[in-house]
Scaffold this motif. Structure first.
Motif, PDB file in Angstrom:
ATOM      1  N   LEU A 155       0.834  -1.212   0.000  1.00  0.00           N
ATOM      2  CA  LEU A 155       0.000   0.000   0.000  1.00  0.00           C
ATOM      3  C   LEU A 155       0.862   1.252   0.000  1.00  0.00           C
ATOM      4  O   LEU A 155       0.595   2.199  -0.766  1.00  0.00           O
ATOM      5  N   ILE A 156       1.892   1.283   0.814  1.00  0.00           N
ATOM      6  CA  ILE A 156       2.791   2.449   0.877  1.00  0.00           C
ATOM      7  C   ILE A 156       3.462   2.684  -0.471  1.00  0.00           C
ATOM      8  O   ILE A 156       3.553   3.825  -0.959  1.00  0.00           O
ATOM      9  N   ILE A 157       3.903   1.594  -1.114  1.00  0.00           N
ATOM     10  CA  ILE A 157       4.561   1.715  -2.422  1.00  0.00           C
ATOM     11  C   ILE A 157       3.589   2.274  -3.453  1.00  0.00           C
ATOM     12  O   ILE A 157       3.946   3.178  -4.230  1.00  0.00           O
ATOM     13  N   PHE A 158       2.359   1.793  -3.449  1.00  0.00           N
ATOM     14  CA  PHE A 158       1.379   2.263  -4.435  1.00  0.00           C
ATOM     15  C   PHE A 158       0.919   3.689  -4.154  1.00  0.00           C
ATOM     16  O   PHE A 158       0.572   4.423  -5.090  1.00  0.00           O
ATOM     17  N   VAL A 159       0.897   4.084  -2.901  1.00  0.00           N
ATOM     18  CA  VAL A 159       0.572   5.475  -2.563  1.00  0.00           C
ATOM     19  C   VAL A 159       1.646   6.414  -3.121  1.00  0.00           C
ATOM     20  O   VAL A 159       1.339   7.432  -3.760  1.00  0.00           O
ATOM     21  N   ILE A 160       2.906   6.052  -2.912  1.00  0.00           N
ATOM     22  CA  ILE A 160       4.016   6.855  -3.447  1.00  0.00           C
ATOM     23  C   ILE A 160       3.960   6.887  -4.970  1.00  0.00           C
ATOM     24  O   ILE A 160       4.135   7.949  -5.596  1.00  0.00           O
ATOM     25  N   ASP A 161       3.706   5.732  -5.567  1.00  0.00           N
ATOM     26  CA  ASP A 161       3.630   5.640  -7.031  1.00  0.00           C
ATOM     27  C   ASP A 161       2.516   6.528  -7.581  1.00  0.00           C
ATOM     28  O   ASP A 161       2.717   7.260  -8.557  1.00  0.00           O
ATOM     29  N   TYR A 162       1.348   6.480  -6.946  1.00  0.00           N
ATOM     30  CA  TYR A 162       0.192   7.251  -7.447  1.00  0.00           C
ATOM     31  C   TYR A 162       0.453   8.754  -7.392  1.00  0.00           C
ATOM     32  O   TYR A 162       0.241   9.465  -8.379  1.00  0.00           O
ATOM     33  N   PHE A 163       0.919   9.234  -6.243  1.00  0.00           N
ATOM     34  CA  PHE A 163       1.102  10.677  -6.093  1.00  0.00           C
ATOM     35  C   PHE A 163       2.308  11.190  -6.888  1.00  0.00           C
ATOM     36  O   PHE A 163       2.334  12.357  -7.291  1.00  0.00           O
ATOM     37  N   ALA A 164       3.281  10.314  -7.140  1.00  0.00           N
ATOM     38  CA  ALA A 164       4.398  10.693  -8.017  1.00  0.00           C
ATOM     39  C   ALA A 164       3.900  10.856  -9.449  1.00  0.00           C
ATOM     40  O   ALA A 164       4.267  11.812 -10.145  1.00  0.00           O
ATOM     41  N   ARG A 165       3.043   9.936  -9.899  1.00  0.00           N
ATOM     42  CA  ARG A 165       2.477  10.048 -11.251  1.00  0.00           C
ATOM     43  C   ARG A 165       1.557  11.256 -11.353  1.00  0.00           C
ATOM     44  O   ARG A 165       1.502  11.915 -12.397  1.00  0.00           O
ATOM     45  N   LEU A 166       0.825  11.546 -10.267  1.00  0.00           N
ATOM     46  CA  LEU A 166      -0.043  12.729 -10.258  1.00  0.00           C
ATOM     47  C   LEU A 166       0.780  14.009 -10.355  1.00  0.00           C
ATOM     48  O   LEU A 166       0.401  14.954 -11.066  1.00  0.00           O
ATOM     49  N   ALA A 167       1.918  14.031  -9.673  1.00  0.00           N
ATOM     50  CA  ALA A 167       2.764  15.233  -9.661  1.00  0.00           C
ATOM     51  C   ALA A 167       3.341  15.543 -11.042  1.00  0.00           C
ATOM     52  O   ALA A 167       3.473  16.712 -11.416  1.00  0.00           O
ATOM     53  N   ILE A 168       3.687  14.511 -11.812  1.00  0.00           N
ATOM     54  CA  ILE A 168       4.303  14.740 -13.132  1.00  0.00           C
ATOM     55  C   ILE A 168       3.285  14.754 -14.268  1.00  0.00           C
ATOM     56  O   ILE A 168       3.643  15.015 -15.418  1.00  0.00           O
ATOM     57  N   ALA A 169       2.011  14.482 -13.944  1.00  0.00           N
ATOM     58  CA  ALA A 169       0.976  14.476 -14.980  1.00  0.00           C
ATOM     59  C   ALA A 169       0.738  15.892 -15.497  1.00  0.00           C
ATOM     60  O   ALA A 169       0.619  16.842 -14.720  1.00  0.00           O
ATOM     61  N   LYS A 170       0.664  16.033 -16.821  1.00  0.00           N
ATOM     62  CA  LYS A 170       0.435  17.355 -17.418  1.00  0.00           C
ATOM     63  C   LYS A 170      -1.004  17.814 -17.200  1.00  0.00           C
ATOM     64  O   LYS A 170      -1.250  18.957 -16.873  1.00  0.00           O
ATOM     65  N   ASN A 171      -1.940  16.895 -17.400  1.00  0.00           N
ATOM     66  CA  ASN A 171      -3.357  17.204 -17.194  1.00  0.00           C
ATOM     67  C   ASN A 171      -3.829  16.445 -15.960  1.00  0.00           C
ATOM     68  O   ASN A 171      -4.204  15.286 -16.032  1.00  0.00           O
ATOM     69  N   LYS A 172      -3.786  17.111 -14.819  1.00  0.00           N
ATOM     70  CA  LYS A 172      -4.087  16.433 -13.557  1.00  0.00           C
ATOM     71  C   LYS A 172      -5.555  16.050 -13.444  1.00  0.00           C
ATOM     72  O   LYS A 172      -5.894  15.021 -12.851  1.00  0.00           O
ATOM     73  N   ARG A 173      -6.436  16.845 -14.013  1.00  0.00           N
ATOM     74  CA  ARG A 173      -7.862  16.519 -13.972  1.00  0.00           C
ATOM     75  C   ARG A 173      -8.141  15.239 -14.754  1.00  0.00           C
ATOM     76  O   ARG A 173      -8.866  14.355 -14.282  1.00  0.00           O
ATOM     77  N   GLN A 174      -7.565  15.152 -15.943  1.00  0.00           N
ATOM     78  CA  GLN A 174      -7.725  13.956 -16.754  1.00  0.00           C
ATOM     79  C   GLN A 174      -7.101  12.739 -16.074  1.00  0.00           C
ATOM     80  O   GLN A 174      -7.629  11.633 -16.124  1.00  0.00           O
ATOM     81  N   PHE A 175      -5.962  12.968 -15.410  1.00  0.00           N
ATOM     82  CA  PHE A 175      -5.291  11.878 -14.695  1.00  0.00           C
ATOM     83  C   PHE A 175      -6.178  11.339 -13.575  1.00  0.00           C
ATOM     84  O   PHE A 175      -6.316  10.125 -13.406  1.00  0.00           O
ATOM     85  N   LEU A 211      -9.421  11.485 -13.330  1.00  0.00           N
ATOM     86  CA  LEU A 211     -10.587  10.794 -13.885  1.00  0.00           C
ATOM     87  C   LEU A 211     -10.229   9.417 -14.440  1.00  0.00           C
ATOM     88  O   LEU A 211     -10.996   8.458 -14.299  1.00  0.00           O
ATOM     89  N   SER A 212      -9.061   9.321 -15.071  1.00  0.00           N
ATOM     90  CA  SER A 212      -8.678   8.065 -15.718  1.00  0.00           C
ATOM     91  C   SER A 212      -8.057   7.059 -14.752  1.00  0.00           C
ATOM     92  O   SER A 212      -7.885   5.896 -15.105  1.00  0.00           O
ATOM     93  N   THR A 213      -7.706   7.509 -13.539  1.00  0.00           N
ATOM     94  CA  THR A 213      -7.076   6.599 -12.571  1.00  0.00           C
ATOM     95  C   THR A 213      -7.927   6.466 -11.303  1.00  0.00           C
ATOM     96  O   THR A 213      -7.397   6.310 -10.202  1.00  0.00           O
ATOM     97  N   MET A 214      -9.238   6.519 -11.479  1.00  0.00           N
ATOM     98  CA  MET A 214     -10.129   6.430 -10.332  1.00  0.00           C
ATOM     99  C   MET A 214      -9.974   5.102  -9.594  1.00  0.00           C
ATOM    100  O   MET A 214      -9.999   5.034  -8.357  1.00  0.00           O
ATOM    101  N   PHE A 215      -9.798   4.016 -10.356  1.00  0.00           N
ATOM    102  CA  PHE A 215      -9.619   2.708  -9.728  1.00  0.00           C
ATOM    103  C   PHE A 215      -8.297   2.638  -8.962  1.00  0.00           C
ATOM    104  O   PHE A 215      -8.214   1.983  -7.921  1.00  0.00           O
ATOM    105  N   ASP A 216      -7.266   3.293  -9.503  1.00  0.00           N
ATOM    106  CA  ASP A 216      -5.989   3.344  -8.791  1.00  0.00           C
ATOM    107  C   ASP A 216      -6.164   4.027  -7.437  1.00  0.00           C
ATOM    108  O   ASP A 216      -5.571   3.611  -6.429  1.00  0.00           O
ATOM    109  N   LEU A 217      -6.971   5.087  -7.429  1.00  0.00           N
ATOM    110  CA  LEU A 217      -7.225   5.819  -6.183  1.00  0.00           C
ATOM    111  C   LEU A 217      -8.014   4.959  -5.192  1.00  0.00           C
ATOM    112  O   LEU A 217      -7.744   4.960  -3.987  1.00  0.00           O
ATOM    113  N   LEU A 218      -8.995   4.216  -5.711  1.00  0.00           N
ATOM    114  CA  LEU A 218      -9.773   3.325  -4.843  1.00  0.00           C
ATOM    115  C   LEU A 218      -8.892   2.231  -4.229  1.00  0.00           C
ATOM    116  O   LEU A 218      -9.134   1.788  -3.104  1.00  0.00           O
ATOM    117  N   SER A 219      -7.875   1.806  -4.979  1.00  0.00           N
ATOM    118  CA  SER A 219      -6.999   0.741  -4.470  1.00  0.00           C
ATOM    119  C   SER A 219      -6.137   1.213  -3.306  1.00  0.00           C
ATOM    120  O   SER A 219      -5.484   0.394  -2.651  1.00  0.00           O
TER     121      SER A 219
END
Length: 254
Positions: free
Chosen positions: A56-76, A78-86
């Motif tokens: 869980l800790i690894i995936f939390v770091i992974d998710y927020f790192a991808r969110l930080a570098i995403a160009k379109n954060k709103r689209q990110f 919306l498209s990673t809702m399941f990742d957030l639920l996990s």
């Protein structure tokens, strides 16, 4: 030359990282799924609970790192809702949603094409999931069901698996009645699910029916067009044969 070498190194590191995350996603989701079929895996005790927490800790770091570098954060988002639920830490069952991370990695690296599995079926499946609006509606439906189940389990003081069971039977309008809200807040949550959940699932059903209906009509139209082309070819051949026969008849008369 240095830029090309750096690019190759970055690409290799990215591939290795995706493989690492994919393996962790398979392990975490697999452990949770297996726990439903065997009593030897207890997710609340060691070693499974500490292991899933590390994941869980690894995936939390992974998710927020991808969110930080995403160009379109709103689209990110919306498209990673399941990742957030996990990443919901209240119950290990949410780790099952990491399966979508595996799917995303498969798409990113075109693994179906590499393995020679990218045929007509996979193309149709891709159109169905991504072009028909199914994925958005399915994500919204699952999110509504899971979040209401989570709130319901807290308010009604029941286990999350039972709350998810209640949410699914309520949203699908089956309603067995084995679990029902006892508190006023629970009734409000149930009302929200009845209105929102049923609406999303209705749209989801109509999207599925509409897609396969349109696919069927497209196939029928394609078959008709193919048949017309073949008929035209046969007509051309018959016309040529008729011309040859006419020429032979003229020669004989001469």
């Amino acid at each position: 030359m240095n830029k090309m070498n750096n690019s190759k190194k970055y690409s290799l590191l990215e591939d290795c990282y995706d493989a690492f995350i994919g393996i962790l996603a398979i392990l975490s989701a697999g452990i949770v799924i297996l726990s439903f079929f065997t009593t030897s895996i207890n997710l609340t005790t060691s070693p499974w609970n500490p292991l899933l927490n590390v994941f869980l800790i690894i995936f939390v770091i992974d998710y927020f790192a991808r969110l930080a570098i995403a160009k379109n954060k709103r689209q990110f988002l919306l498209s990673t809702m399941f990742d957030l639920l996990s990443l919901v830490p209240l119950h290990p069952v949410f780790a099952v949603f990491r399966i979508t991370r595996i799917v995303r990695i498969i798409r990113k690296h075109h693994l179906l094409w590499v393995l020679g599995l990218d045929g007509k079926f996979s193309k149709t499946l891709h159109l169905f999931i991504y072009n028909s609006g199914f994925l958005s509606l399915f994500t919204a439906s699952v999110t509504v069901v899971v979040l209401t189940a989570l709130l319901y389990s807290i308010v009604e003081n029941i286990s999350l698996p039972n709350a998810i069971w209640w949410a699914i039977t309520t949203a699908s309008t089956v309603g067995y009645g084995d679990i029902s809200p006892k508190t006023n807040i629970g009734k409000v949550i149930a009302s929200f699910l009845m209105i929102g959940g049923v609406g999303f699932i209705g749209l989801l059903t109509s999207t599925i029916v509409g897609f396969f209906t349109s696919e069927s009509s497209d196939l029928q139209e394609a078959d008709i067009n193919t048949l017309i082309k073949k008929i035209d070819m046969l007509n051309n051949k018959v016309d040529r044969l008729q011309e040859r026969l006419n020429k032979r008849e003229k020669r004989r008369k001469r």
